[in-house]
Motif scaffolding. Sequence first.
Motif, PDB file in Angstrom:
ATOM      1  N   ASN A   1     -37.118   3.011  45.323  1.00 54.18           N
ATOM      2  CA  ASN A   1     -35.952   3.249  44.471  1.00 54.18           C
ATOM      3  C   ASN A   1     -34.910   4.097  45.196  1.00 54.18           C
ATOM      4  O   ASN A   1     -34.826   5.306  45.005  1.00 54.18           O
ATOM      5  N   LEU A   2     -34.105   3.437  46.013  1.00 60.07           N
ATOM      6  CA  LEU A   2     -33.076   4.131  46.790  1.00 60.07           C
ATOM      7  C   LEU A   2     -31.875   4.481  45.911  1.00 60.07           C
ATOM      8  O   LEU A   2     -31.617   3.833  44.904  1.00 60.07           O
TER       9      LEU A   2
ATOM     10  N   GLN B   1     -39.844  -5.455  53.441  1.00 61.65           N
ATOM     11  CA  GLN B   1     -38.741  -5.069  54.319  1.00 61.65           C
ATOM     12  C   GLN B   1     -38.628  -6.134  55.387  1.00 61.65           C
ATOM     13  O   GLN B   1     -39.622  -6.555  55.961  1.00 61.65           O
ATOM     14  N   CYS B   2     -37.422  -6.610  55.629  1.00 58.74           N
ATOM     15  CA  CYS B   2     -37.168  -7.644  56.625  1.00 58.74           C
ATOM     16  C   CYS B   2     -36.097  -7.141  57.579  1.00 58.74           C
ATOM     17  O   CYS B   2     -35.085  -6.597  57.140  1.00 58.74           O
ATOM     18  N   ARG B   3     -36.301  -7.333  58.853  1.00 54.06           N
ATOM     19  CA  ARG B   3     -35.290  -6.959  59.838  1.00 54.06           C
ATOM     20  C   ARG B   3     -34.089  -7.885  59.675  1.00 54.06           C
ATOM     21  O   ARG B   3     -34.240  -9.084  59.479  1.00 54.06           O
TER      22      ARG B   3
ATOM     23  N   CYS C   1     -32.031  -3.086  58.297  1.00 55.45           N
ATOM     24  CA  CYS C   1     -33.064  -3.876  57.622  1.00 55.45           C
ATOM     25  C   CYS C   1     -32.594  -4.278  56.238  1.00 55.45           C
ATOM     26  O   CYS C   1     -31.689  -3.668  55.675  1.00 55.45           O
ATOM     27  N   TYR C   2     -33.245  -5.306  55.722  1.00 47.23           N
ATOM     28  CA  TYR C   2     -33.095  -5.660  54.327  1.00 47.23           C
ATOM     29  C   TYR C   2     -34.335  -5.189  53.594  1.00 47.23           C
ATOM     30  O   TYR C   2     -35.454  -5.374  54.069  1.00 47.23           O
ATOM     31  N   GLY C   3     -34.119  -4.598  52.451  1.00 44.83           N
ATOM     32  CA  GLY C   3     -35.210  -4.277  51.552  1.00 44.83           C
ATOM     33  C   GLY C   3     -35.071  -5.198  50.360  1.00 44.83           C
ATOM     34  O   GLY C   3     -33.969  -5.368  49.828  1.00 44.83           O
TER      35      GLY C   3
ATOM     36  N   ALA D   1     -35.266   4.500  57.985  1.00 45.34           N
ATOM     37  CA  ALA D   1     -35.835   5.310  56.898  1.00 45.34           C
ATOM     38  C   ALA D   1     -34.995   5.238  55.613  1.00 45.34           C
ATOM     39  O   ALA D   1     -34.926   6.197  54.862  1.00 45.34           O
ATOM     40  N   GLY D   2     -34.332   4.114  55.391  1.00 37.90           N
ATOM     41  CA  GLY D   2     -33.562   3.933  54.157  1.00 37.90           C
ATOM     42  C   GLY D   2     -32.184   4.567  54.178  1.00 37.90           C
ATOM     43  O   GLY D   2     -31.539   4.690  53.131  1.00 37.90           O
TER      44      GLY D   2
END
Length: 155
Positions: free
Chosen positions: A89-90, A113-115, A122-124, A140-141
């Motif tokens: 939960n960013l 998580q995908c590069r 990255c994509y989350g 790290a988000g």
Amino acid sequence: MAHTICGAECAGCPMESNCGGCAETGGRPFGTPCMLADCCRERGYTRCGECSGTPCGLRTRLMAEFNALGIADLEEVTVLHALPGAFVNLEYTLPNGQKVKLLDDHKVYLGSQCRKRGGERCYGIAADEQYLLVCEYGEAGAEPEIVVYKRRKNH
């Protein structure tokens, strides 16, 4: 160590110390229903591992929904993990400066998580019964940005 209904591997989860255990709480490890536990129960499974060897229909549907979004530099989604909301939960800053969180710390989401192709970011991805979320972020988000947040059509 928490025992799951869905067979998710909890060892090493950063939220393990805050988790009440899926089997121990009737599918409410953080106080709210877990979508994976609910799906397993709907299919008639009551214990971890009963569905081994059977593709998880929920995961399959969600992967197809993420892949159908058509995000050009998002790698094909081939795996989704059970993720505690508090872990994914960013906090996002909207254009007007307001800070928001879109997820619930007490839910369990399916995500990964995908590069990002051709980049360092990255994509989350995360989904629940109602919504799909794709965000982009740095190490790290750091500096998260909302890419897609939409209601699922088939929930």
